[in-house]
Motif scaffolding. Sequence first.
Motif, mmCIF file in Angstrom:
data_model
loop_
_atom_site.group_PDB
_atom_site.id
_atom_site.type_symbol
_atom_site.label_atom_id
_atom_site.label_comp_id
_atom_site.label_asym_id
_atom_site.label_seq_id
_atom_site.Cartn_x
_atom_site.Cartn_y
_atom_site.Cartn_z
ATOM 1 N N ALA A 1 12.950 -29.068 91.163
ATOM 2 C CA ALA A 1 11.662 -28.480 91.516
ATOM 3 C C ALA A 1 11.283 -27.388 90.519
ATOM 4 N N CYS A 2 10.021 -27.371 90.144
ATOM 5 C CA CYS A 2 9.576 -26.442 89.101
ATOM 6 C C CYS A 2 8.076 -26.216 89.210
ATOM 7 N N ASP A 3 7.654 -24.964 89.042
ATOM 8 C CA ASP A 3 6.224 -24.661 88.969
ATOM 9 C C ASP A 3 5.696 -25.050 87.589
ATOM 10 N N ARG A 4 4.388 -25.376 87.539
ATOM 11 C CA ARG A 4 3.780 -25.714 86.249
ATOM 12 C C ARG A 4 2.419 -25.047 86.106
ATOM 13 N N VAL A 5 2.137 -24.663 84.868
ATOM 14 C CA VAL A 5 0.806 -24.197 84.476
ATOM 15 C C VAL A 5 0.355 -25.079 83.323
ATOM 16 N N TYR A 6 -0.799 -25.721 83.488
ATOM 17 C CA TYR A 6 -1.378 -26.529 82.414
ATOM 18 C C TYR A 6 -2.497 -25.729 81.752
ATOM 19 N N TYR A 7 -2.449 -25.607 80.447
ATOM 20 C CA TYR A 7 -3.475 -24.852 79.724
ATOM 21 C C TYR A 7 -4.275 -25.826 78.867
ATOM 22 N N LEU A 8 -5.582 -25.921 79.147
ATOM 23 C CA LEU A 8 -6.455 -26.821 78.389
ATOM 24 C C LEU A 8 -7.039 -26.078 77.188
ATOM 25 N N SER A 9 -6.286 -26.053 76.093
ATOM 26 C CA SER A 9 -6.758 -25.447 74.849
ATOM 27 C C SER A 9 -7.361 -26.540 73.977
ATOM 28 N N THR A 10 -8.399 -27.187 74.519
ATOM 29 C CA THR A 10 -9.013 -28.353 73.891
ATOM 30 C C THR A 10 -10.524 -28.171 73.825
ATOM 31 N N LEU B 1 -6.112 -21.732 68.696
ATOM 32 C CA LEU B 1 -5.886 -20.826 69.820
ATOM 33 C C LEU B 1 -4.402 -20.757 70.183
ATOM 34 N N THR B 2 -3.743 -21.899 70.121
ATOM 35 C CA THR B 2 -2.323 -21.935 70.484
ATOM 36 C C THR B 2 -1.489 -21.078 69.542
ATOM 37 N N SER B 3 -1.681 -21.260 68.239
ATOM 38 C CA SER B 3 -0.858 -20.532 67.271
ATOM 39 C C SER B 3 -1.274 -19.076 67.130
ATOM 40 N N ARG B 4 -2.570 -18.795 67.309
ATOM 41 C CA ARG B 4 -3.078 -17.444 67.075
ATOM 42 C C ARG B 4 -2.930 -16.543 68.292
ATOM 43 N N LYS B 5 -3.060 -17.108 69.502
ATOM 44 C CA LYS B 5 -3.077 -16.283 70.700
ATOM 45 C C LYS B 5 -2.002 -16.641 71.727
ATOM 46 N N LEU B 6 -1.908 -17.935 72.092
ATOM 47 C CA LEU B 6 -1.075 -18.302 73.240
ATOM 48 C C LEU B 6 0.409 -18.123 72.977
ATOM 49 N N VAL C 1 2.488 -25.961 80.077
ATOM 50 C CA VAL C 1 2.110 -27.102 79.246
ATOM 51 C C VAL C 1 0.798 -26.777 78.551
ATOM 52 N N ILE C 2 0.818 -26.788 77.231
ATOM 53 C CA ILE C 2 -0.384 -26.454 76.453
ATOM 54 C C ILE C 2 -0.947 -27.726 75.832
ATOM 55 N N LEU D 1 8.814 -13.148 81.654
ATOM 56 C CA LEU D 1 8.690 -14.547 82.059
ATOM 57 C C LEU D 1 9.797 -14.886 83.051
ATOM 58 N N PRO D 2 9.508 -15.703 84.053
ATOM 59 C CA PRO D 2 10.556 -16.119 84.978
ATOM 60 C C PRO D 2 11.709 -16.801 84.246
ATOM 61 N N GLU D 3 12.905 -16.622 84.765
ATOM 62 C CA GLU D 3 14.086 -17.233 84.158
ATOM 63 C C GLU D 3 13.898 -18.750 84.075
ATOM 64 N N GLY D 4 14.226 -19.319 82.923
ATOM 65 C CA GLY D 4 14.146 -20.767 82.754
ATOM 66 C C GLY D 4 12.769 -21.289 82.388
ATOM 67 N N THR D 5 11.842 -20.392 82.042
ATOM 68 C CA THR D 5 10.501 -20.842 81.658
ATOM 69 C C THR D 5 10.567 -21.718 80.410
ATOM 70 N N ARG D 6 9.846 -22.836 80.462
ATOM 71 C CA ARG D 6 9.745 -23.740 79.311
ATOM 72 C C ARG D 6 8.294 -23.793 78.862
ATOM 73 N N ILE D 7 8.104 -24.018 77.572
ATOM 74 C CA ILE D 7 6.759 -24.168 77.005
ATOM 75 C C ILE D 7 6.711 -25.516 76.309
ATOM 76 N N VAL D 8 5.785 -26.358 76.737
ATOM 77 C CA VAL D 8 5.676 -27.716 76.195
ATOM 78 C C VAL D 8 4.297 -27.872 75.566
ATOM 79 N N GLY D 9 4.281 -28.148 74.284
ATOM 80 C CA GLY D 9 3.027 -28.397 73.597
ATOM 81 C C GLY D 9 2.710 -29.875 73.566
ATOM 82 N N VAL D 10 1.431 -30.200 73.754
ATOM 83 C CA VAL D 10 0.985 -31.595 73.749
ATOM 84 C C VAL D 10 -0.235 -31.726 72.843
ATOM 85 N N SER D 11 -0.174 -32.606 71.863
ATOM 86 C CA SER D 11 -1.338 -32.941 71.045
ATOM 87 C C SER D 11 -1.050 -34.253 70.324
ATOM 88 N N ARG D 12 -2.039 -34.747 69.602
ATOM 89 C CA ARG D 12 -1.877 -36.044 68.941
ATOM 90 C C ARG D 12 -1.024 -35.969 67.683
#
Length: 488
Positions: free
Chosen positions: A112-121, A20-25, A12-13, A38-49
């Motif tokens: 059940a799922c692991d999560r990584v939250y990335y604070l690109s803020t 940073l998200t578009s240029r690097k992540l 989750v970004i 990447l582990p099988e089934g990895t999802r990427i979720v972007g969050v912003s206003r």
Amino acid sequence: MVRDNDMASTIVIFGASGDLTSRKLIPALFRLFQKKRLPEGTRIVGVSRSDFSDDQWRNQLGETTEKFLPASFTAEDWKQFCQHVYYRPGDITKADDFVALGDYLNELEGTACDRVYYLSTSPRLYESAITLMGQAGLADEATGTRRVIIEKPFGTDLASAEALNCSIHKSFNEHQIYRIDHYLGKETVQNLFALRFANTIFEPLWNRNYIDHVQITVAEEVVIGRRAGYYDTSGILRDMFQNHLLQLMMITAMEAPARYDANLVRDEKVKVLHSVRPMSGADFAKNTLRGQYQGYLQEDGVPAGSQTATFAALKLYIDNWRWKGVPFYLRSGKAMSCRTTQIVIQFRSPPHLLFPSGKTRTPEANQLVIQVQPAEGLQLYFQSKVPDTEMKTRTSHFDFLFQEAGPGGMPDAYQRLLMDAVNGDASLFARSDEVELAWSIIDPIINAWGSAAAPDLHVYEPGLWGPTESTEWMQGQKRSWFDVCPVI
């Protein structure tokens, strides 16, 4: 994607519409997808206003990823990758939006799922965002691991870093927190571990008996441009020393851990910071030097008469058995001669000059130069005989370029760091005590520079290696800077 037996992960970004998200992540995650890491089934979720749909965000990222990865991007790979990319509008200052995000993620994951939250803020939002994440239950590990990646700067001084650590620990445990410094993801920095601890030819010499001093330089060609709002309140010490330079110093100076384990590696790094000799009194004038490039005061947004340093050089001592008496020179600046990050291990001169005077010049001592960027590699300088002469010597060198040793070119640092966070390997991330100790070294220097007893602020011309006083400072200690742009 690989490793079918692994639990799926969701990355989750926060700050998904930022640079940073578009240029690097996203480019880093796309390359990891192409490499099937990447582990099988990895999802990427972007969050912003910003109000995007999934497809709108995917299309925008497709354009920017192709721009930043022109050699690796293919439409077919992107078509497959973007199926795992989602977007969720949300305001990270609102508690209800975190609750809604949690419901959305649970529905998206389904199990059940692991999560990584990335604070690109913005750093000013870290504390409140993490607090609201905790209140919304997003840190709970009942259905999988929960990790949060936090970008620098981590605090602006020791007090703010301690307060931020205290606040974050109310929501996340230390093992869940990954404080990122992209310098540590660079192949050359990681190769320092291999260079020192996988070889027998360097480690026996890596001490006060054979090393005269160590130089660590992070030079940038660029001026501050439109960053005056941040930079003039930060300055070079906060911007580069507390994080990048001290990190490089720790890895250069640390002892070998019992095994390559995240906590053991970080234990040894922290021991280095504990051993740094504190400065007091006249030390700040004797062992520090500051400068400002000509034209800084004319940059848009810089206050008239600003005393903010854009260049600094520090002389630090690590008081332990290995390094007692060996100075570590740390240097960084804007508007320098070239862009380079390098570590110079300056060995001692031979104890006795064997060759007769007049037949050879005084030989230079050996140097090991570790080029971190942009030309990532090693250079070993040594003395050799000039062919077809009586006994003249000259300086020769061996070069090793990392890019030539691996397939597919050098990976971006974020690839390694994101993968480590997904896998739960915190070896290359800073621990809370490490961050606080680093600030405890830099804070007294910042305070001294802001006092009436501050050392002179030397003005230097852009395109040089900093103030001429820096060169004279080293010459006064019978040493010289390694002022060489990378050529390997």
